[in-house]
Design an enzyme around this catalytic site. Sequence first.
Site, short mmCIF file in Angstrom:
data_model
loop_
_atom_site.label_atom_id
_atom_site.label_comp_id
_atom_site.label_asym_id
_atom_site.label_seq_id
_atom_site.Cartn_x
_atom_site.Cartn_y
_atom_site.Cartn_z
N SER A 146 6.17 1.18 0.23
CA SER A 146 6.17 2.45 -0.45
C SER A 146 6.28 3.58 0.55
O SER A 146 7.05 3.48 1.50
CB SER A 146 4.90 2.59 -1.32
OG SER A 146 5.02 3.72 -2.16
N ASP B 90 4.67 0.77 9.80
CA ASP B 90 6.08 0.55 10.10
C ASP B 90 6.92 1.21 9.01
O ASP B 90 6.56 1.14 7.83
CB ASP B 90 6.41 -0.93 10.15
CG ASP B 90 5.78 -1.63 11.34
OD1 ASP B 90 5.00 -0.98 12.07
OD2 ASP B 90 6.06 -2.82 11.56
N HIS C 245 -2.59 1.98 8.72
CA HIS C 245 -3.75 2.16 9.59
C HIS C 245 -4.09 3.64 9.71
O HIS C 245 -3.32 4.51 9.30
CB HIS C 245 -3.44 1.58 10.97
CG HIS C 245 -3.12 0.12 10.97
ND1 HIS C 245 -3.93 -0.84 11.53
CD2 HIS C 245 -2.06 -0.56 10.46
CE1 HIS C 245 -3.40 -2.04 11.38
NE2 HIS C 245 -2.25 -1.89 10.72
#
Length: 410
Positions: free
Chosen positions: A379, A188, A268
């Site tokens: 980050s 995200d 992911h």
Amino acid sequence: MAASLGKVCSYQLPLNAGRFGSDWLLLRAQRARQFQQWPWCSLSSGRGQFNAASLGLQARVRPFPLLIATGGGYMGYDQYGRYKDRQLAKIGVEVPPRIANDTQVALYKTIPTRLLSRAWGRLNQVELPTWLRKPVYSLYIWTFGVNMQEAAVEDLIQYRNLGEFFRRKLKPAVRPVCNSHCVISPADGKILHFGRVRNCEVEQVKGVTYSLETFLGPHTWAEAINCTIKPSNEEDPSSFQDLLVTKEGNELFHCVVYLAPGDYHCFHSPTDWRVAHRRHFPGSLMSVNPGVARWIKELFCHNERVVLSGEWTHGFFSLTAVGATNVGSIRIYFDKELRTNSPRYSKGSYNDFSYLSNNNQEGVSMRKGEHLGEFNLGSTIVLLFEAPHDFTFNLKAGQKIRYGEPLGTM
């Protein structure tokens, strides 16, 4: 004035100048006594110096308030300049980015961000009392707009410390993985920039670039991922870029995803690929906020980062997790040897590790959407990969994106 006149005359008349000189000296002494009785100019110990305390002044300089005032004034001036830039941008005037000079970057690096990040990591592991958990987490949710309805565990009491709350898992149904596109978003976040890599320069935000070779380091890992090493030309700035393109007709692409503090902090696998090599760059932990990314050129090259390199069906593929302030901890689930923001590693170096061995010639196979790693807070992730020239991104700079959504198609 009397004291000054007396001082001048005393140099013109010797002490043995006769009666006239004696009368003048007597008058001078009388005027001096009257001068000492004035409240605003009392003399100290007969040396003819003003007493600073009688004037209500502070004789010694206070450096800390002076530093605060100077720094505050500079920040105010800088913010005013940025405000004018935003106003010009609103009316359609293109404003060149404000790039920090070497002195400003050096001053920023003097801040002990690595030490502060380690302290923040320790604080995150402190177990909070049950009665304190809900107020603390609720304040964080309100500040950064966290959607707890997507969390696998919605009850705030169940999170023992801040670290568990930051690394919360999501419900499987809220992030469906797109199967019709070859590359998906690994996390995200917000899309900072994307596109083709040209002249070995990659844009971290619009108008601010960094060197591809500096970011990835020397091309010594090519053998680990079975890439064909081409002879390099040091005079050609794009020669390093050409080394990464292993198949005829392919081009090199990149995409930068910024994870804000309120985003889901796990990342992911963006595609089906095999990871053959890991390179860890110990470095600074400056903020990677988009505002700072527009200010510091090669910000991602200064910061600590972990580069995972390998291959996918179209050739070279890499995913880089970039650290930031309070994000000194970068975890890769299948790599138990990795230790980031460790005092034993010095800045300016890098550490290589190969996932290939005599018993494993394939490396670590990752499926699209599979859990890969996590940040401690939030980050940036940088994807660099080669693909056929007809690959196109279905994105807009600055847009919000969620893990599992497509990045592009062919």
